[in-house]
Scaffold this motif. Structure first.
Motif, PDB file in Angstrom:
ATOM      1  N   GLY A  78       0.797  -1.215   0.000  1.00  0.00           N
ATOM      2  CA  GLY A  78       0.000   0.000   0.000  1.00  0.00           C
ATOM      3  C   GLY A  78       0.830   1.266   0.000  1.00  0.00           C
ATOM      4  N   GLY A  79       2.107   1.130   0.334  1.00  0.00           N
ATOM      5  CA  GLY A  79       3.007   2.271   0.415  1.00  0.00           C
ATOM      6  C   GLY A  79       3.202   2.711   1.854  1.00  0.00           C
ATOM      7  N   CYS A  80       4.385   2.465   2.388  1.00  0.00           N
ATOM      8  CA  CYS A  80       4.668   2.889   3.754  1.00  0.00           C
ATOM      9  C   CYS A  80       6.147   3.222   3.891  1.00  0.00           C
ATOM     10  CB  CYS A  80       4.273   1.827   4.772  1.00  0.00           C
ATOM     11  SG  CYS A  80       5.344   0.392   4.828  1.00  0.00           S
ATOM     12  N   ALA A  81       6.433   4.026   4.896  1.00  0.00           N
ATOM     13  CA  ALA A  81       7.817   4.384   5.209  1.00  0.00           C
ATOM     14  C   ALA A  81       7.968   4.411   6.721  1.00  0.00           C
ATOM     15  CB  ALA A  81       8.166   5.758   4.628  1.00  0.00           C
ATOM     16  N   HIS A  82       8.918   3.634   7.210  1.00  0.00           N
ATOM     17  CA  HIS A  82       9.289   3.671   8.615  1.00  0.00           C
ATOM     18  C   HIS A  82      10.502   4.598   8.703  1.00  0.00           C
ATOM     19  CE1 HIS A  82       6.927  -0.012   8.571  1.00  0.00           C
ATOM     20  NE2 HIS A  82       6.838   0.086   9.885  1.00  0.00           N
ATOM     21  N   PHE A  83      10.289   5.775   9.248  1.00  0.00           N
ATOM     22  CA  PHE A  83      11.373   6.751   9.363  1.00  0.00           C
ATOM     23  C   PHE A  83      11.849   6.782  10.803  1.00  0.00           C
ATOM     24  CE2 PHE A  83      12.948  10.926  10.490  1.00  0.00           C
ATOM     25  CZ  PHE A  83      13.975  11.053   9.573  1.00  0.00           C
ATOM     26  N   VAL A  84      13.138   6.490  11.008  1.00  0.00           N
ATOM     27  CA  VAL A  84      13.727   6.500  12.338  1.00  0.00           C
ATOM     28  C   VAL A  84      14.624   7.730  12.430  1.00  0.00           C
ATOM     29  CG1 VAL A  84      15.134   5.230  13.999  1.00  0.00           C
ATOM     30  CG2 VAL A  84      13.650   3.983  12.416  1.00  0.00           C
ATOM     31  N   GLY A  85      14.307   8.598  13.386  1.00  0.00           N
ATOM     32  CA  GLY A  85      15.068   9.833  13.561  1.00  0.00           C
ATOM     33  C   GLY A  85      16.459   9.577  14.108  1.00  0.00           C
ATOM     34  N   PRO A  86      17.301  10.590  14.087  1.00  0.00           N
ATOM     35  CA  PRO A  86      18.677  10.421  14.564  1.00  0.00           C
ATOM     36  C   PRO A  86      18.698  10.013  16.041  1.00  0.00           C
ATOM     37  CG  PRO A  86      18.327  12.622  13.636  1.00  0.00           C
ATOM     38  CD  PRO A  86      17.015  11.939  13.649  1.00  0.00           C
ATOM     39  N   PRO A  87      19.455   8.981  16.366  1.00  0.00           N
ATOM     40  CA  PRO A  87      19.489   8.514  17.747  1.00  0.00           C
ATOM     41  C   PRO A  87      20.494   9.277  18.606  1.00  0.00           C
ATOM     42  CG  PRO A  87      20.786   7.054  16.389  1.00  0.00           C
ATOM     43  CD  PRO A  87      20.183   8.083  15.459  1.00  0.00           C
ATOM     44  N   HIS A  88      20.169   9.371  19.884  1.00  0.00           N
ATOM     45  CA  HIS A  88      21.117   9.830  20.898  1.00  0.00           C
ATOM     46  C   HIS A  88      21.738   8.559  21.464  1.00  0.00           C
ATOM     47  CE1 HIS A  88      22.456  12.242  24.453  1.00  0.00           C
ATOM     48  NE2 HIS A  88      22.483  11.015  24.945  1.00  0.00           N
ATOM     49  N   VAL A  89      23.040   8.389  21.262  1.00  0.00           N
ATOM     50  CA  VAL A  89      23.736   7.155  21.622  1.00  0.00           C
ATOM     51  C   VAL A  89      24.578   7.376  22.871  1.00  0.00           C
ATOM     52  CG1 VAL A  89      25.407   5.414  20.856  1.00  0.00           C
ATOM     53  CG2 VAL A  89      23.834   6.452  19.193  1.00  0.00           C
ATOM     54  N   THR A  90      24.463   6.450  23.821  1.00  0.00           N
ATOM     55  CA  THR A  90      25.300   6.446  25.028  1.00  0.00           C
ATOM     56  C   THR A  90      26.045   5.121  25.060  1.00  0.00           C
ATOM     57  OG1 THR A  90      23.682   7.794  26.205  1.00  0.00           O
ATOM     58  CG2 THR A  90      25.315   6.644  27.541  1.00  0.00           C
ATOM     59  N   LEU A  91      27.370   5.195  25.051  1.00  0.00           N
ATOM     60  CA  LEU A  91      28.212   3.996  25.065  1.00  0.00           C
ATOM     61  C   LEU A  91      28.675   3.686  26.483  1.00  0.00           C
ATOM     62  CD1 LEU A  91      30.424   4.875  21.997  1.00  0.00           C
ATOM     63  CD2 LEU A  91      28.808   2.982  22.124  1.00  0.00           C
TER      64      LEU A  91
END
Length: 157
Positions: free
Chosen positions: A79-92
């Motif tokens: 049907g048309g879809c987009a999973h958009f994941v925003g920029p992550p804040h990463v803690t190592l």
């Protein structure tokens, strides 16, 4: 250059490389899941990893792969879809990491694109021999319930 300074630079470089690898891994989720690449999506997780979404709990790579192959998910793709994941804040933290970010599921409906879901994401990752992999991804819809924004505050957990 002193040994101490060289060691400090190597540590900083390793940290930057780890963060970049984690960001690439998280960014790859949307294109992979929207193209139906079930095995590649599942491979983002450790073999015992889980994906905890409001609607479903997926335990292990086989369950994650099956979700992408499912008739319901295939209908979203068709049907048309987009999973958009925003920029992550990463803690190592050594060989473990936490990342938090937002994601949107955008669907094509009646000739236009509509945000179906806005979600808080909390990712736990671990360095494996082959690189970074997801151990637990928890998603909660941002619909006013307190647990959803609480996930975003857990950047160091």
């Amino acid at each position: 250059m002193t040994e101490e300074r060289l060691a400090a630079l190597e540590t900083r470089l390793r940290r930057l490389e780890d963060e970049a690898e984690i960001r690439r891994l998280i960014a790859s989720y949307g294109p992979l899941v929207d193209s139906g690449a079930a095995d590649e999506v599942a491979a983002l997780w450790t073999s015992d990893g889980c994906y905890d979404v409001d609607e479903i709990f997926l335990d292990g790579q086989a369950a994650i792969s099956a979700m992408v192959r499912s008739a319901g998910h295939q209908r979203w793709i068709q049907g048309g879809c987009a999973h958009f994941v925003g920029p992550p804040h990463v803690t190592l933290k050594g060989d473990d990491a936490v990342a938090v970010c937002h994601s949107l599921m955008i669907v094509h409906e009646d000739g236009r694109f509509v945000v179906r879901r806005a979600t808080a994401n909390h990712w736990r990752l671990r360095r494996e021999e082959s690189g970074w992999a997801v151990t637990v991804r928890t998603n909660r819809v941002l619909d006013g319930r307190p647990e959803s924004p609480a996930l975003l505050r857990r950047a160091g957990d």
